[in-house]
Scaffold this motif. Structure first.
Motif, PDB file in Angstrom:
ATOM      1  N   SER A  46       3.052  10.040  -7.957  1.00 41.13           N
ATOM      2  CA  SER A  46       1.484   9.750  -7.764  1.00 41.13           C
ATOM      3  C   SER A  46       0.958   8.454  -8.351  1.00 41.13           C
ATOM      4  O   SER A  46      -0.078   7.868  -7.992  1.00 41.13           O
ATOM      5  CB  SER A  46       0.736  10.930  -8.415  1.00 41.13           C
ATOM      6  OG  SER A  46       0.855  10.591  -9.929  1.00 41.13           O
ATOM      7  N   LEU A  47       1.994   7.602  -9.038  1.00 37.33           N
ATOM      8  CA  LEU A  47       1.290   6.186  -9.563  1.00 37.33           C
ATOM      9  C   LEU A  47       1.688   5.351  -8.420  1.00 37.33           C
ATOM     10  O   LEU A  47       1.557   4.218  -8.733  1.00 37.33           O
ATOM     11  CB  LEU A  47       2.061   6.173 -10.742  1.00 37.33           C
ATOM     12  CG  LEU A  47       1.700   7.039 -11.858  1.00 37.33           C
ATOM     13  CD1 LEU A  47       2.499   6.823 -13.251  1.00 37.33           C
ATOM     14  CD2 LEU A  47       0.245   7.132 -12.271  1.00 37.33           C
ATOM     15  N   ILE A  48       2.465   5.640  -7.578  1.00 35.75           N
ATOM     16  CA  ILE A  48       2.884   4.627  -6.592  1.00 35.75           C
ATOM     17  C   ILE A  48       1.732   4.301  -5.691  1.00 35.75           C
ATOM     18  O   ILE A  48       0.994   5.136  -5.056  1.00 35.75           O
ATOM     19  CB  ILE A  48       4.155   5.297  -5.632  1.00 35.75           C
ATOM     20  CG1 ILE A  48       5.292   5.256  -6.254  1.00 35.75           C
ATOM     21  CG2 ILE A  48       4.587   4.132  -4.516  1.00 35.75           C
ATOM     22  CD1 ILE A  48       6.611   5.951  -5.607  1.00 35.75           C
ATOM     23  N   LYS A  49       1.361   2.797  -5.757  1.00 35.16           N
ATOM     24  CA  LYS A  49       0.186   2.320  -4.821  1.00 35.16           C
ATOM     25  C   LYS A  49       0.606   2.522  -3.337  1.00 35.16           C
ATOM     26  O   LYS A  49       1.522   1.619  -3.159  1.00 35.16           O
ATOM     27  CB  LYS A  49      -0.150   0.984  -5.631  1.00 35.16           C
ATOM     28  CG  LYS A  49      -0.598   1.115  -6.973  1.00 35.16           C
ATOM     29  CD  LYS A  49      -0.922  -0.205  -7.234  1.00 35.16           C
ATOM     30  CE  LYS A  49      -1.423  -0.482  -9.070  1.00 35.16           C
ATOM     31  NZ  LYS A  49      -1.758  -1.810  -9.336  1.00 35.16           N
ATOM     32  N   ILE A 160      12.290   6.532  -3.326  1.00 36.40           N
ATOM     33  CA  ILE A 160      11.687   7.632  -3.921  1.00 36.40           C
ATOM     34  C   ILE A 160      11.136   8.514  -2.594  1.00 36.40           C
ATOM     35  O   ILE A 160      11.185   9.704  -2.353  1.00 36.40           O
ATOM     36  CB  ILE A 160      10.778   7.609  -4.928  1.00 36.40           C
ATOM     37  CG1 ILE A 160      11.585   7.187  -6.322  1.00 36.40           C
ATOM     38  CG2 ILE A 160      10.006   8.899  -5.224  1.00 36.40           C
ATOM     39  CD1 ILE A 160      10.549   7.001  -7.686  1.00 36.40           C
ATOM     40  N   ARG A 161      10.188   7.611  -1.932  1.00 38.66           N
ATOM     41  CA  ARG A 161       9.590   8.042  -0.939  1.00 38.66           C
ATOM     42  C   ARG A 161      10.423   8.582   0.175  1.00 38.66           C
ATOM     43  O   ARG A 161      10.121   9.761   0.986  1.00 38.66           O
ATOM     44  CB  ARG A 161       8.617   7.035  -0.051  1.00 38.66           C
ATOM     45  CG  ARG A 161       7.436   6.784  -1.112  1.00 38.66           C
ATOM     46  CD  ARG A 161       6.468   7.919  -0.942  1.00 38.66           C
ATOM     47  NE  ARG A 161       5.297   7.555  -2.037  1.00 38.66           N
ATOM     48  CZ  ARG A 161       4.082   7.185  -1.406  1.00 38.66           C
ATOM     49  NH1 ARG A 161       4.257   6.573  -0.107  1.00 38.66           N
ATOM     50  NH2 ARG A 161       3.144   6.776  -2.442  1.00 38.66           N
ATOM     51  N   LEU A 162      11.544   8.022   0.568  1.00 40.79           N
ATOM     52  CA  LEU A 162      12.388   8.490   1.426  1.00 40.79           C
ATOM     53  C   LEU A 162      13.511   9.491   0.814  1.00 40.79           C
ATOM     54  O   LEU A 162      14.410   9.869   1.699  1.00 40.79           O
ATOM     55  CB  LEU A 162      13.426   7.270   1.970  1.00 40.79           C
ATOM     56  CG  LEU A 162      12.590   6.172   2.753  1.00 40.79           C
ATOM     57  CD1 LEU A 162      13.501   5.009   3.222  1.00 40.79           C
ATOM     58  CD2 LEU A 162      11.606   6.643   3.948  1.00 40.79           C
ATOM     59  N   ASP A 163      13.306   9.711  -0.327  1.00 43.01           N
ATOM     60  CA  ASP A 163      14.369  10.726  -0.927  1.00 43.01           C
ATOM     61  C   ASP A 163      15.714  10.294  -0.577  1.00 43.01           C
ATOM     62  O   ASP A 163      16.435  11.241  -0.206  1.00 43.01           O
ATOM     63  CB  ASP A 163      14.132  12.077  -0.283  1.00 43.01           C
ATOM     64  CG  ASP A 163      14.780  13.247  -1.039  1.00 43.01           C
ATOM     65  OD1 ASP A 163      15.027  13.072  -2.270  1.00 43.01           O
ATOM     66  OD2 ASP A 163      14.957  14.457  -0.459  1.00 43.01           O
ATOM     67  N   MET A 164      16.233   9.288  -1.116  1.00 47.55           N
ATOM     68  CA  MET A 164      17.620   8.989  -0.926  1.00 47.55           C
ATOM     69  C   MET A 164      17.936   8.336  -2.185  1.00 47.55           C
ATOM     70  O   MET A 164      19.075   7.684  -2.101  1.00 47.55           O
ATOM     71  CB  MET A 164      17.594   7.711   0.173  1.00 47.55           C
ATOM     72  CG  MET A 164      16.443   6.444  -0.025  1.00 47.55           C
ATOM     73  SD  MET A 164      16.671   5.033   0.792  1.00 47.55           S
ATOM     74  CE  MET A 164      18.272   4.185   0.471  1.00 47.55           C
ATOM     75  N   LEU A 165      17.418   8.439  -3.365  1.00 51.10           N
ATOM     76  CA  LEU A 165      17.896   8.033  -4.630  1.00 51.10           C
ATOM     77  C   LEU A 165      19.287   8.499  -5.069  1.00 51.10           C
ATOM     78  O   LEU A 165      20.233   7.930  -5.382  1.00 51.10           O
ATOM     79  CB  LEU A 165      17.103   8.417  -5.875  1.00 51.10           C
ATOM     80  CG  LEU A 165      15.594   7.764  -5.607  1.00 51.10           C
ATOM     81  CD1 LEU A 165      14.872   8.193  -7.056  1.00 51.10           C
ATOM     82  CD2 LEU A 165      15.717   6.377  -5.753  1.00 51.10           C
TER      83      LEU A 165
END
Length: 273
Positions: A46-49, A160-165
């Motif tokens: 939620s902190l990602i701008k 993170i957004r792409l769920d590839m970590l």
């Protein structure tokens, strides 16, 4: 020099293993970490701008063409229009956090940015993870990746957004977007302005009406708003002005707010001109 950030492969043959990596610095390296890794604590998404794409002139640094890396020559595209590609994406994080990118900005792994070998700096790219259809919009401000067949190196936040970590890489599709027309965009004339600017939304004959607009918009915009009074044709005129707005990104965001509030044709005043 085209690169202000050396890629991980220059220092190690390890292919972006982010857990269990050693932290001892490499002699002669400007980086404190020998190998890249994720942050010590999970990051709150939620902190990602979110990005607000705006037209930006090519950076003074990072756009030399052609340029050489490890004996191989790379050419920078004249512009990003129509660019589309598929391939493998990787991500970079803690090791490079706080160091300069190729265009001279400071890398922030918590922002939505990326490195690319040939797109002009900066450029905006929509990245789709073809393995799960997740998407993220990133701003390209760095050069790389120069390892294997990888087409883009994403920031930690973008990964993170792409769920590839966990996997470390993903099969992706890249599509360059035009910030002027993206999601409705911002008028090209506004994009060509050089901030700071003032945004005048109204000129009222009654001071009370101008103050009401100022009060209502101050809560919605988060910008400084003032009422400037002057005399015209022997009548008082009260102008509601927002700003100075310091960046194109702020101006784009402000214009979106104003349109929703019913002020679709404000007057833009260049400050100092």
């Amino acid at each position: 020099m085209i690169l202000t950030r050396l890629r991980l492969a220059l220092l190690t043959s390890v292919v972006f293993l982010f857990t269990g990596c050693g932290n001892d610095p490499v002699p002669g390296s400007r980086y404190k970490l020998a190998q890249d890794e994720a942050p010590d604590q999970p990051y709150d998404q939620s902190l990602i701008k979110e990005l607000t794409p705006v037209y930006e002139a090519p950076s003074a640094a990072g756009n030399k063409s052609p340029y050489m890396v490890w004996g191989k020559s790379y050419t920078v595209l004249p512009d990003s229009k129509g660019y589309r590609a598929e391939g493998t994406a990787s991500w970079y994080g803690k090791k490079f956090h706080g160091y300069k990118t190729s265009n001279g900005e400071v890398y922030d792994m918590y922002q939505l940015s990326a490195a690319h070998k040939s797109l002009p700096l900066p450029s905006y790219v929509l990245v789709t993870n073809l393995e799960n259809n997740r998407q993220v919009l990133v701003r390209v401000n760095d050069r790389g990746p120069f390892h294997g067949d990888r087409v883009i190196d994403l920031s930690y936040a973008a990964a993170i957004r792409l769920d590839m970590l966990d996997k470390g890489t993903a099969r992706v599709r890249l599509e360059a977007i035009d910030p002027v027309t993206w999601n409705g965009g911002m008028d090209r004339k506004l994009n060509q302005l050089t901030p700071p600017v003032l945004v005048q939304v109204a000129a009222m004959s009654k001071a009370e009406s101008a103050e009401k607009i100022r009060f209502n918009l101050s809560k919605k915009t988060g910008q400084a708003i003032r009422v400037v009074s002057s005399e015209r044709n022997q009548k008082q005129l009260h102008k509601v002005q927002i700003g100075p707005v310091q960046t194109r990104s702020e101006l784009r965001a402000l214009m979106d707010v104003l349109i929703k509030a019913g002020f679709s044709r404000p007057i833009i005043i260049q400050v100092g001109r």
